[in-house]
Design an enzyme around this catalytic site. Sequence first.
Site, PDB file in Angstrom:
ATOM      1  N   ASP A 175       0.792  -1.161  -0.052  1.00 47.24           N
ATOM      2  CA  ASP A 175      -0.039   0.047   0.036  1.00 47.24           C
ATOM      3  C   ASP A 175       1.055   1.093   0.033  1.00 47.24           C
ATOM      4  O   ASP A 175       0.522   2.179  -0.623  1.00 47.24           O
ATOM      5  CB  ASP A 175      -0.851   0.108   1.163  1.00 47.24           C
ATOM      6  CG  ASP A 175      -2.155   0.875   1.168  1.00 47.24           C
ATOM      7  OD1 ASP A 175      -2.563   1.393   2.035  1.00 47.24           O
ATOM      8  OD2 ASP A 175      -2.419   1.591   0.006  1.00 47.24           O
ATOM      9  N   ASP A 256      -9.131  -0.828   3.024  1.00 44.26           N
ATOM     10  CA  ASP A 256      -8.780  -0.604   4.337  1.00 44.26           C
ATOM     11  C   ASP A 256      -9.536  -1.118   5.553  1.00 44.26           C
ATOM     12  O   ASP A 256      -9.175  -1.613   6.537  1.00 44.26           O
ATOM     13  CB  ASP A 256      -8.590   1.002   4.662  1.00 44.26           C
ATOM     14  CG  ASP A 256      -7.511   1.699   3.578  1.00 44.26           C
ATOM     15  OD1 ASP A 256      -7.985   2.605   3.079  1.00 44.26           O
ATOM     16  OD2 ASP A 256      -6.568   1.142   3.327  1.00 44.26           O
TER      17      ASP A 256
END
Lengths: 337, 258
Positions: A175, A256
């Site tokens: 990420d 997320d």
Amino acid sequence: MLFVPVTLCMLLVVATIKSLHFYTDKTDQQLIYTPFTENTSSVGRRLLNSVLNAVVMIGVIVAMTVLLVFLYKYRCYKVIHGWLILSSLLLLFWFSFMYLSEVLKTYNVAMDYPTAGVLIWNFGAVGMACVHWKGPLALQQAYLIVVSALMALVFVKYLPEWSAWLILALVSVYDLVAVLSPKGPLRMLVETAQERNEPIFPALIYSSAMAWTTGPADGEPGRASDEEAEPSGRAAAAEDDDDEQEERGVKLGLGDFIFYSVLVGKAAAGGGDWNTTAACFVAILIGLCVTLLLLAIFKKALPALPISITFGLICYFATDSLARPFMDDLAAHHFYI
Amino acid sequence: MTAAVFFGCTFIAFGPAIALFLFTIAREPLRVIFLIAGAFFWLVSLLLSSLVWFISVQISNKDSAVQQKGLLIFGVVLSVLLQETFRFAYYKLLKKANEGLLTLSQEETMPISIRQLAYVSGLGFGFMSGAFSVVNILADSVGPGTIGIHGDSQHYFLSSAFMTMAIILLHMFWGVVFFDACEKQQWWAVAAVVISHLVVSCLTFQNPEYVASLVPTYVILFLMGIWAFYSAGGSLRNLKLCLTCKDKDFLLANHRPR
């Protein structure tokens, strides 16, 4: 602002894990994305297998993300829509039916198939409409939370122990790279969307306020179940900001939500200790605070996973190995600190 | 060991704290953030103290029960001292952050005062401390079993719940007094907070004689409450005004524009 949905998602996952045994029962069945088994005789072999599993899973995620960016860049919107609609169909109908049947089994409640069919049909159809087309914001947010929780539960059930922790660590590294490095796929996605002045697939992203309404029927698609949704957050200036002053239309990717919930879910599933779960919960929320603070300072898309997952992993392992024996001893002697 | 025990003990332990949270903190995101940060600081202090305890247990003689109990007492004292140290560290961080927030938001006044921060951070410490003390016990109380079947005290759950409530409220009062004392550089008050925390923890060494530990704890709670009330700016006069609904500032401040 983002605390409430993240908290709700985590609470949903923890409540499910603590009450339904289905999601913690060990099966030998694994996802095809983690092909190596962890039921090996030696520790070294198990470690090797989990590293390989993590690499395969991250490889799949990278490939899917690159494919998504490729399709978006070359304007193959129909393909993206089709893909995302298919995956949200899977999530909203099949996984929720599985969930419902497990709840009924656990509480020993009988329900006939027509009733279940009507319930699931209504739930799924309204979900598809809210997420892909138009619907009240609160309902859309609720559906996104439920969908993230269902996905996280699938991961908690089917990812083997060590692989899960390694995957969490590696996906936060990915990420970081994907959002911040200039050639990172997620950064390219955000920039392309900004250039074209389009919102990024409003249903792959949870937004805390309706920033602007897109025009026609391309109700932006939901997320894929078997690939990583953009785990990035960015602040969007809300045009019609009729909520309170704090509401800045901050967006958080569904990925997320999913990985936060996977971390807390794994903490809840392993051992039954509530202290560890509470510690991971607080750590993730603090990571989210720090990320939002950085967002306010830097004002560009930031990865929301690394800080929270790092704090969460450190707190999980520290609480599990250090604080747990200490608190158990204190409780046995009935001392208070 | 029934649902009644579970719900009763949960509400005894967390009732006041949850009420405080819902009525004063839940609507303001900034306060929620600082509450969670306070909880995180408490957690870090616990992790550090359990690390030290763990190492000391590993190098000690595991068969000697006396030694283990001694190490546990050492762990408790160390943990209390570390908690108060982290409270001070949080105070320092908040002072720095307040200056930063001020420049960031470009406003004249701080969005949250140091007294509100003291209250919120104390409550954060209290929530985390209470959760770690009692949640496992509550989870056990839902399941089957008979309390005290081997001759231990039958009042384990109830006394845990009352002790936890006292500790949560005490953390809140300690936070208020501590921050106020740091603001005014009254180090004797800081020392008094630390000592009272130590006293409360050491009183629990007498468990399972619950009367001997609970009654003094509640006396200390009451006294700390009064001290916190006065240091937060309360007085008999504005208490009377508040109770008879004549406090104009309060009424005006809560008048929400339609």
